[in-house]
Design a protein around this motif. Structure first.
Motif, PDB file in Angstrom:
ATOM      1  N   ASN A 130      -4.901   2.076   3.986  1.00 19.57           N
ATOM      2  CA  ASN A 130      -4.402   1.843   2.658  1.00 19.57           C
ATOM      3  C   ASN A 130      -5.441   2.077   1.319  1.00 19.57           C
ATOM      4  O   ASN A 130      -5.054   2.683   0.417  1.00 19.57           O
ATOM      5  N   GLU A 131      -6.493   1.858   1.574  1.00 20.92           N
ATOM      6  CA  GLU A 131      -7.684   2.212   0.504  1.00 20.92           C
ATOM      7  C   GLU A 131      -8.195   3.447   0.592  1.00 20.92           C
ATOM      8  O   GLU A 131      -8.637   4.173  -0.409  1.00 20.92           O
ATOM      9  N   ARG A 132      -8.312   4.033   1.870  1.00 18.99           N
ATOM     10  CA  ARG A 132      -8.929   5.505   2.046  1.00 18.99           C
ATOM     11  C   ARG A 132      -8.022   6.277   2.797  1.00 18.99           C
ATOM     12  O   ARG A 132      -8.274   6.451   4.007  1.00 18.99           O
ATOM     13  N   PRO A 133      -6.654   6.591   2.456  1.00 20.22           N
ATOM     14  CA  PRO A 133      -5.854   7.543   3.430  1.00 20.22           C
ATOM     15  C   PRO A 133      -6.489   8.677   3.972  1.00 20.22           C
ATOM     16  O   PRO A 133      -7.516   9.329   3.076  1.00 20.22           O
ATOM     17  N   GLY A 134      -6.492   9.192   5.150  1.00 20.47           N
ATOM     18  CA  GLY A 134      -7.044  10.128   5.469  1.00 20.47           C
ATOM     19  C   GLY A 134      -8.275  10.011   6.486  1.00 20.47           C
ATOM     20  O   GLY A 134      -8.966  10.863   7.076  1.00 20.47           O
ATOM     21  N   LEU A 135      -8.856   8.462   6.783  1.00 17.13           N
ATOM     22  CA  LEU A 135      -9.793   8.061   7.617  1.00 17.13           C
ATOM     23  C   LEU A 135      -9.583   8.885   8.912  1.00 17.13           C
ATOM     24  O   LEU A 135      -8.457   8.787   9.424  1.00 17.13           O
ATOM     25  N   LYS A 138       0.238  -3.882   1.619  1.00 19.97           N
ATOM     26  CA  LYS A 138      -0.922  -4.290   0.799  1.00 19.97           C
ATOM     27  C   LYS A 138      -0.896  -5.781   0.169  1.00 19.97           C
ATOM     28  O   LYS A 138      -1.656  -6.666   0.344  1.00 19.97           O
ATOM     29  N   GLY A 139       0.246  -5.995  -0.522  1.00 22.62           N
ATOM     30  CA  GLY A 139       0.322  -7.252  -1.077  1.00 22.62           C
ATOM     31  C   GLY A 139       0.353  -8.628   0.008  1.00 22.62           C
ATOM     32  O   GLY A 139      -0.223  -9.417  -0.037  1.00 22.62           O
ATOM     33  N   PRO A 140       1.243  -8.238   0.956  1.00 24.50           N
ATOM     34  CA  PRO A 140       1.464  -9.583   2.110  1.00 24.50           C
ATOM     35  C   PRO A 140       0.089  -9.739   2.975  1.00 24.50           C
ATOM     36  O   PRO A 140      -0.351 -10.598   3.330  1.00 24.50           O
TER      37      PRO A 140
END
Length: 177
Positions: free
Chosen positions: A81-86, A136-138
């Motif tokens: 979610n923080e770094r899409p495409g890892l 992300k929130g949950p």
């Protein structure tokens, strides 16, 4: 039935367990009568680290119950979610997990519609879907809940101190092993 599969929730459960598992009854009595054995276990890093991992693991599973994913899967989701495409290789390195474990995690999250794989030659990049981004929130709420729970039990400073000590010990053992 082994000790790992029998959940003891009360004194009555414990009594039934010891009745069904005489070898553990003997060990229990031996530990009560011989404090050396109990002292040995409680001073063994392997035993105490695994016991701590199981305890915190149960707490984490409870905290993440509403997310629909395990705490281990949540770490992977936080990263993508923080770094899409890892790449899966990068996930393996950051999570310090075997490549096959990361592959299983990604497969599971993909089946749930939370991530997609994008192939670039031999590289497999992992990105969140819209459903994955909505977690992300949950996920943040679950981590805060877990942190609050063990901080209430240990004390916030003690929890931070314990985390730092365990992390340092892990790094030191990894470097020395």
């Amino acid at each position: 039935m082994g000790i790992d599969t029998f959940k003891v929730r009360s004194a009555a459960d414990f009594s039934r367990f010891l009745t069904k598992e005489p070898r553990f009854f003997y060990l229990y009595i031996q530990m009560k009568c011989d404090p050396t054995l109990s002292t040995y276990l409680n001073n063994c890093l392997y035993f105490t680290a695994n016991s701590l991992a199981r305890t915190v693991g149960r707490m984490a599973e409870e905290a993440f119950g509403d997310t629909g994913i395990s705490p281990a899967h949540a770490f992977l989701m936080m990263l993508v979610n923080e770094r899409p495409g890892l790449t899966q290789k990068e996930l393996t390195q950051v999570l310090q997990l075997a490549p096959s474990t990361v592959t299983r995690f990604v497969d599971s999250l993909q089946r749930k519609g939370l991530v997609v794989r994008e192939l670039e030659g031999k590289l497999s990049r992992v990105s969140p879907t819209d459903a994955g981004l909505q977690l992300k929130g949950p996920i943040a709420k679950a981590w805060k809940s877990l942190y609050r729970r063990y901080s209430e039990i240990l004390g916030e400073e003690e929890g931070k101190h314990l985390t730092a000590m365990v992390s340092k010990a892990n790094r030191t053992l990894e470097e020395g092993g």
